[in-house]
Scaffold this active site. Structure first.
Site, mmCIF file in Angstrom:
data_model
loop_
_atom_site.group_PDB
_atom_site.id
_atom_site.type_symbol
_atom_site.label_atom_id
_atom_site.label_comp_id
_atom_site.label_asym_id
_atom_site.label_seq_id
_atom_site.Cartn_x
_atom_site.Cartn_y
_atom_site.Cartn_z
ATOM 1 N N ASN A 273 -21.133 4.484 52.571
ATOM 2 C CA ASN A 273 -20.967 5.936 52.756
ATOM 3 C C ASN A 273 -20.859 6.604 51.390
ATOM 4 O OD1 ASN A 273 -18.077 6.094 51.948
ATOM 5 N ND2 ASN A 273 -17.895 4.694 53.682
ATOM 6 N N ASP B 40 -16.111 1.487 59.449
ATOM 7 C CA ASP B 40 -15.509 1.087 60.718
ATOM 8 C C ASP B 40 -16.297 -0.048 61.377
ATOM 9 O OD1 ASP B 40 -13.305 2.898 60.889
ATOM 10 O OD2 ASP B 40 -14.760 4.513 61.150
ATOM 11 N N LYS C 14 -4.909 10.176 64.484
ATOM 12 C CA LYS C 14 -4.999 9.005 63.587
ATOM 13 C C LYS C 14 -3.620 8.626 63.073
ATOM 14 C CE LYS C 14 -9.718 9.496 62.131
ATOM 15 N NZ LYS C 14 -10.687 10.013 61.226
HETATM 16 O O1 PMT Z 1 -13.938 8.791 47.028
HETATM 17 P P1 PMT Z 1 -14.262 10.277 46.889
HETATM 18 O O2 PMT Z 1 -15.722 10.511 46.618
HETATM 19 O O3 PMT Z 1 -13.341 10.950 45.899
HETATM 20 O O4 PMT Z 1 -13.980 10.973 48.302
HETATM 21 C C1 PMT Z 1 -12.654 11.053 48.797
HETATM 22 C C2 PMT Z 1 -12.580 10.812 50.310
HETATM 23 C C3 PMT Z 1 -13.262 11.920 51.070
HETATM 24 C C4 PMT Z 1 -13.238 9.467 50.657
HETATM 25 C C5 PMT Z 1 -11.050 10.727 50.673
HETATM 26 O O5 PMT Z 1 -10.451 11.969 50.346
HETATM 27 C C6 PMT Z 1 -10.847 10.417 52.134
HETATM 28 O O6 PMT Z 1 -10.797 11.284 52.979
HETATM 29 N N1 PMT Z 1 -10.676 9.094 52.458
HETATM 30 C C7 PMT Z 1 -10.600 8.588 53.841
HETATM 31 C C8 PMT Z 1 -11.956 8.637 54.443
HETATM 32 C C9 PMT Z 1 -12.002 8.007 55.804
HETATM 33 O O7 PMT Z 1 -12.593 6.995 55.941
HETATM 34 O O8 PMT Z 1 -11.315 8.574 56.730
HETATM 35 P P2 PMT Z 1 -11.197 7.967 58.247
HETATM 36 O O9 PMT Z 1 -10.832 9.149 59.033
HETATM 37 O O10 PMT Z 1 -12.397 7.187 58.647
HETATM 38 O O11 PMT Z 1 -9.984 6.929 58.149
HETATM 39 C C10 PMT Z 1 -8.617 7.321 58.318
HETATM 40 C C11 PMT Z 1 -7.736 6.456 57.439
HETATM 41 O O12 PMT Z 1 -7.777 5.096 57.873
HETATM 42 C C12 PMT Z 1 -8.107 6.452 55.983
HETATM 43 O O13 PMT Z 1 -6.913 6.475 55.228
HETATM 44 C C13 PMT Z 1 -8.861 5.143 55.800
HETATM 45 O O14 PMT Z 1 -8.676 4.602 54.471
HETATM 46 C C14 PMT Z 1 -8.192 4.243 56.842
HETATM 47 N N2 PMT Z 1 -9.095 3.251 57.420
HETATM 48 C C15 PMT Z 1 -10.233 3.629 58.055
HETATM 49 C C16 PMT Z 1 -11.041 2.668 58.618
HETATM 50 C C17 PMT Z 1 -10.660 1.308 58.546
HETATM 51 N N3 PMT Z 1 -11.419 0.361 59.070
HETATM 52 N N4 PMT Z 1 -9.531 0.971 57.922
HETATM 53 C C18 PMT Z 1 -8.725 1.912 57.367
HETATM 54 O O15 PMT Z 1 -7.683 1.591 56.793
#
Ligand code: PMT
Length: 397
Positions: free
Chosen positions: A210, A279, A337
């Protein structure tokens, strides 16, 4: 956005002057008001036009130029400065500063300002090591001027030794340090930060990933280490430099990131999940490059472990902070979340807003607390956002 801080960048006549274009550009992109002041000699190495374009401000060179906006130019600039940075700082400006000589615009501003002053010396090794220069440096340090050590390496004059301009990143970080003047309030705390995107292999040449660059996570790691924390940074592939003092573990896939996070979890007080973890991964990895044909191709995906959710189940004393990157129903999705992953704090970024999310140097986030509180933050640099997140974490202890 709060009123931007003014960084006055003084450039003196050394070959490294051309490198300051990058510093000026970076400061401007991070929301600072940048005022460049050059000595006449510096204009032989880089044009004021370049720096005017990058700083979006007129460049000041001449003491008696009346085109500036201030009634008395050198006093106006000196008063406006939140920090005065001189880079490269030649032996000459260092000597003039040590003696209090004010014979051009820059040296006059130096005497007139009450802002903190940061010097990044760059010169020939013998000039730097000369007892006169070293005496002058000592004098300035005693007066509270912050002076970066020049780097070692091959100099423009062909000599190898001490005297190179420190990396732009080092100068930039020091400017932030001086401006923030933050207390070391995270001493004795260990913080694990995840950063960047993971890569999920399809075959030896292709993968799913991504747009995350790691900037948000690296900013958090840099901010935490400056405030005295021990920091583990578990990072997906990125071109960023690991901040000084941070212990980094580089990974590629979500499963590798998951393993290391679980391995370190017992040692840490805080986990901040800034990584954009995939994911899903391809169910079947092909050892050989998949051959194309004229038909469509279907790749079946399977779920990756959810790292934060897994840590949330093991949580004892640790504080867990997650990010949510959303494109719709931002707060509602983020709250879900937060609950599912047993988080203490969630940082929601709305990817549809300009200046927020992936790749840029800024972010716009809302902090969601467990007790229902919400704190919507304005556009800030990622480093500033990191500072606010760490303040919130400190409050949770
Ligand atoms: O890296 P940059 O270019 O500076 O961009 C920053 C960012 C947009 C990536 C950052 O600010 C951000 O939002 N990171 C989380 C992105 C994300 O994957 O969000 P999510 O909604 O899919 O996941 C929610 C949380 O669970 C996140 O803290 C993620 O790290 C965590 N997660 C998600 C999937 C997974 N399999 N395991 C996890 O731990």
């Amino acid at each position: 956005m709060n009123k931007p801080k003014t960084v006055v960048v003084g450039i003196t006549g050394g070959i490294a002057a051309y490198k300051i274009a990058e510093l000026v550009s970076r400061l401007y992109k991070n929301g600072f008001n940048v005022q460049v002041v050059m000595t006449k000699h510096a204009t032989r190495f880089i044009t004021p036009l370049t720096l005017r374009t990058l700083s979006n401000n007129p460049v000041l060179v001449d003491m008696f130029d009346e085109s500036g906006t201030h009634r008395v130019q050198h006093i106006g600039v000196a008063e406006e400065a939140d920090i005065l940075v001189i880079a490269p700082a030649t032996a000459n400006i260092i000597a003039k500063m040590a003696c209090g000589i004010a014979d051009d615009l820059l040296s006059t501003i130096v005497l007139a300002t009450r802002a903190p002053v940061l010097l990044a010396p760059s010169m020939n090794t013998n000039m730097y090591d000369h007892p006169a220069t070293q005496d002058n440096i000592r004098k300035l340090k005693d007066r509270g001027v912050t002076i970066l050590e020049p780097a070692e390496g091959e100099l423009a004059c062909g000599v190898t030794g001490r005297g190179r301009l420190p990396e732009i990143e080092t100068i930039y970080d020091k400017i932030i340090d001086v401006l923030e003047d933050r207390p070391r309030d995270l001493v004795n705390k260990t913080i694990l930060v995840t950063a960047g995107a993971t890569q999920e292999d399809i075959d030896p040449v292709r993968f799913i990933t991504n747009h995350s660059t790691g900037k948000m996570g690296y900013a958090l790691a840099a901010a935490a280490v400056r405030r005295g924390a021990r920091v583990f940074l578990v990072s997906g592939p990125t071109y960023l430099t690991v901040p000084d003092g941070v212990e980094s573990r580089q990974v590629r896939s979500a499963r590798e990131m998951n393993d290391i996070c679980h391995e370190l979890f017992g040692q840490v007080d805080v986990v901040i999940g800034a990584a954009a973890v995939a994911d899903y991964r391809p169910l079947d990895y092909s050892d050989e490059k998949l051959k194309k044909n004229d038909n469509d191709m279907v790749i079946k995906l399977t779920r990756n472990p959810d790292i934060l959710e897994g840590l949330g189940k093991r949580k004892q004393h640790q504080i867990l902070v997650g990010f949510a990157a959303e494109t719709s129903d931002v707060i509602q999705n983020a709250r879900q979340k937060m609950q599912k992953k047993n988080l203490d704090l969630l940082v929601a970024n709305d990817l549809t807003v300009e200046g927020a999310g992936f790749a840029g140097d800024t972010n716009i986030v809302t902090l969601l607390f467990k007790d229902g509180r919400e704190e919507k933050l304005p556009l800030m640099s990622k480093l500033e956002v990191a500072g606010v997140i760490l303040d919130a974490v400190l409050e949770l202890f």
